[in-house]
Motif scaffolding. Structure first.
Motif, PDB file in Angstrom:
ATOM      1  N   LYS A  43       0.744  -1.162   0.149  1.00  0.00           N
ATOM      2  CA  LYS A  43       0.062  -0.057   0.071  1.00  0.00           C
ATOM      3  C   LYS A  43       0.880   1.077   0.107  1.00  0.00           C
ATOM      4  N   GLU A  44       0.348   2.347  -0.279  1.00  0.00           N
ATOM      5  CA  GLU A  44       0.949   3.678  -0.073  1.00  0.00           C
ATOM      6  C   GLU A  44       1.025   4.358   1.052  1.00  0.00           C
ATOM      7  N   ARG A  45       1.895   5.082   1.250  1.00  0.00           N
ATOM      8  CA  ARG A  45       2.138   5.439   2.527  1.00  0.00           C
ATOM      9  C   ARG A  45       1.003   6.455   2.830  1.00  0.00           C
ATOM     10  N   GLU A  46       0.429   6.541   4.039  1.00  0.00           N
ATOM     11  CA  GLU A  46      -0.812   7.322   4.599  1.00  0.00           C
ATOM     12  C   GLU A  46      -0.516   8.061   5.728  1.00  0.00           C
ATOM     13  N   PHE A  47      -1.198   9.132   5.964  1.00  0.00           N
ATOM     14  CA  PHE A  47      -1.126   9.898   6.971  1.00  0.00           C
ATOM     15  C   PHE A  47      -1.811   9.413   8.198  1.00  0.00           C
ATOM     16  N   VAL A  48      -1.240   9.488   9.455  1.00  0.00           N
ATOM     17  CA  VAL A  48      -1.559   8.871  10.559  1.00  0.00           C
ATOM     18  C   VAL A  48      -2.017  10.111  11.820  1.00  0.00           C
ATOM     19  N   ALA A  49      -1.215  10.997  11.999  1.00  0.00           N
ATOM     20  CA  ALA A  49      -1.596  11.978  12.710  1.00  0.00           C
ATOM     21  C   ALA A  49      -0.447  13.213  12.940  1.00  0.00           C
ATOM     22  N   ALA A  50      -0.728  14.372  13.235  1.00  0.00           N
ATOM     23  CA  ALA A  50       0.244  15.588  13.018  1.00  0.00           C
ATOM     24  C   ALA A  50       0.128  16.376  14.444  1.00  0.00           C
ATOM     25  N   ILE A  51       1.099  17.135  14.680  1.00  0.00           N
ATOM     26  CA  ILE A  51       0.919  18.050  15.783  1.00  0.00           C
ATOM     27  C   ILE A  51       1.799  19.318  15.240  1.00  0.00           C
ATOM     28  N   SER A  52       1.269  20.215  15.653  1.00  0.00           N
ATOM     29  CA  SER A  52       1.740  21.679  15.391  1.00  0.00           C
ATOM     30  C   SER A  52       3.100  21.893  16.340  1.00  0.00           C
ATOM     31  N   SER A  54       3.511  24.355  18.467  1.00  0.00           N
ATOM     32  CA  SER A  54       3.285  24.621  19.877  1.00  0.00           C
ATOM     33  C   SER A  54       2.655  23.397  20.749  1.00  0.00           C
ATOM     34  N   GLY A  55       2.271  22.435  19.730  1.00  0.00           N
ATOM     35  CA  GLY A  55       1.461  21.230  20.425  1.00  0.00           C
ATOM     36  C   GLY A  55       0.138  21.276  20.834  1.00  0.00           C
ATOM     37  N   SER A  56      -0.493  22.762  20.562  1.00  0.00           N
ATOM     38  CA  SER A  56      -1.799  22.793  21.004  1.00  0.00           C
ATOM     39  C   SER A  56      -2.808  22.350  19.785  1.00  0.00           C
ATOM     40  N   SER A  57      -2.245  22.001  18.566  1.00  0.00           N
ATOM     41  CA  SER A  57      -3.368  21.561  17.664  1.00  0.00           C
ATOM     42  C   SER A  57      -2.729  20.221  17.067  1.00  0.00           C
ATOM     43  N   THR A  58      -3.817  19.214  16.935  1.00  0.00           N
ATOM     44  CA  THR A  58      -3.430  17.928  16.783  1.00  0.00           C
ATOM     45  C   THR A  58      -4.452  17.655  15.551  1.00  0.00           C
ATOM     46  N   MET A  59      -4.061  16.631  14.568  1.00  0.00           N
ATOM     47  CA  MET A  59      -4.835  16.117  13.677  1.00  0.00           C
ATOM     48  C   MET A  59      -4.675  14.652  13.223  1.00  0.00           C
ATOM     49  N   TYR A  60      -5.688  14.061  13.140  1.00  0.00           N
ATOM     50  CA  TYR A  60      -5.762  12.495  12.905  1.00  0.00           C
ATOM     51  C   TYR A  60      -6.312  11.927  11.760  1.00  0.00           C
ATOM     52  N   ALA A  61      -5.873  10.871  11.463  1.00  0.00           N
ATOM     53  CA  ALA A  61      -6.810  10.193  10.397  1.00  0.00           C
ATOM     54  C   ALA A  61      -7.922   9.323  10.979  1.00  0.00           C
ATOM     55  N   ASP A  62      -8.896   9.529  10.208  1.00  0.00           N
ATOM     56  CA  ASP A  62     -10.385   8.786  10.626  1.00  0.00           C
ATOM     57  C   ASP A  62     -10.058   7.452  11.366  1.00  0.00           C
ATOM     58  N   SER A  63      -9.199   6.672  10.632  1.00  0.00           N
ATOM     59  CA  SER A  63      -8.695   5.356  10.864  1.00  0.00           C
ATOM     60  C   SER A  63      -8.426   4.951  12.424  1.00  0.00           C
ATOM     61  N   VAL A  64      -7.867   6.367  12.752  1.00  0.00           N
ATOM     62  CA  VAL A  64      -6.977   5.888  14.083  1.00  0.00           C
ATOM     63  C   VAL A  64      -7.561   7.178  15.302  1.00  0.00           C
ATOM     64  N   LYS A  65      -8.281   7.774  14.835  1.00  0.00           N
ATOM     65  CA  LYS A  65      -9.098   8.652  15.888  1.00  0.00           C
ATOM     66  C   LYS A  65      -9.630   8.082  16.863  1.00  0.00           C
ATOM     67  N   GLY A  66      -9.390   8.418  18.289  1.00  0.00           N
ATOM     68  CA  GLY A  66      -9.751   7.852  19.316  1.00  0.00           C
ATOM     69  C   GLY A  66      -8.982   6.802  19.822  1.00  0.00           C
ATOM     70  N   ARG A  67      -7.961   6.176  18.897  1.00  0.00           N
ATOM     71  CA  ARG A  67      -7.371   5.092  19.486  1.00  0.00           C
ATOM     72  C   ARG A  67      -5.628   5.571  19.792  1.00  0.00           C
ATOM     73  N   PHE A  68      -5.260   6.518  18.669  1.00  0.00           N
ATOM     74  CA  PHE A  68      -4.068   6.901  18.860  1.00  0.00           C
ATOM     75  C   PHE A  68      -3.951   8.461  19.192  1.00  0.00           C
ATOM     76  N   ASN A 103       4.127  28.970  11.230  1.00  0.00           N
ATOM     77  CA  ASN A 103       3.001  28.882  11.864  1.00  0.00           C
ATOM     78  C   ASN A 103       2.827  28.121  13.283  1.00  0.00           C
ATOM     79  N   LEU A 104       2.615  28.605  14.343  1.00  0.00           N
ATOM     80  CA  LEU A 104       2.472  27.828  15.507  1.00  0.00           C
ATOM     81  C   LEU A 104       1.542  26.777  15.614  1.00  0.00           C
ATOM     82  N   ASP A 105       0.736  26.990  14.582  1.00  0.00           N
ATOM     83  CA  ASP A 105      -0.582  25.978  15.034  1.00  0.00           C
ATOM     84  C   ASP A 105      -0.943  25.062  13.595  1.00  0.00           C
ATOM     85  N   TYR A 106       0.227  25.027  12.873  1.00  0.00           N
ATOM     86  CA  TYR A 106      -0.009  24.345  11.637  1.00  0.00           C
ATOM     87  C   TYR A 106       0.145  22.906  11.796  1.00  0.00           C
TER      88      TYR A 106
END
Length: 127
Positions: A43-52, A54-68, A103-106
């Motif tokens: 499979k191709e490489r896929e996004f899992v999670a990111a953090i800004s 500052s650490g104040s902003s995070t983002m998750y792939a739907d497949s791992v949200k709530g678990r990672f 950008n601190l929140d990117y």
């Protein structure tokens, strides 16, 4: 170059937990937004999670949200990925990535937005 060294991978049973670490050797990590990606066999490489920066902003792939959970300790130049309730489909090589960001929140989630990559660490989840 920002050497990124991942650690913490291994073999775990389904339902178990693993924490990955990514150390930015030789340079402070606080100027970088950080992310985790993964690539499963065939499979191709896929996004899992990111953090800004500052650490104040995070983002998750739907497949791992709530678990990672992604977090960072800028004093240690380290980013973590806590992975709980693991499933066999989480089996992959996990890569840490860094993006020089003003950008601190990117929280970039596209692979091409990242400037530096680690070598990857294998996580295998057995059923």
């Amino acid at each position: 170059q920002v050497p990124l060294v991942e650690s913490g991978g291994g073999l775990v049973q389904a339902g178990g937990s693993v924490r990955l670490s990514c150390a930015a050797a030789g340079r402070t990590s606080r100027q970088y937004a950080m992310g985790w990606f993964r690539q499963a066999p065939g499979k191709e490489r896929e996004f899992v999670a990111a953090i800004s920066r500052s650490g104040s902003s995070t983002m998750y792939a739907d497949s791992v949200k709530g678990r990672f959970t992604i977090s960072r300790d800028n004093a240690k130049n380290t980013v973590y990925l806590q992975m709980n309730s693991l499933k066999p489909e989480d089996t992959a090589v996990y890569y840490c990535a860094a993006r020089n960001s003003v950008n601190l929140d990117y929280t970039p989630r596209v692979e091409s937005e990242y400037d530096y990559w680690g070598q990857g660490t294998q996580v295998t989840v057995s059923s």
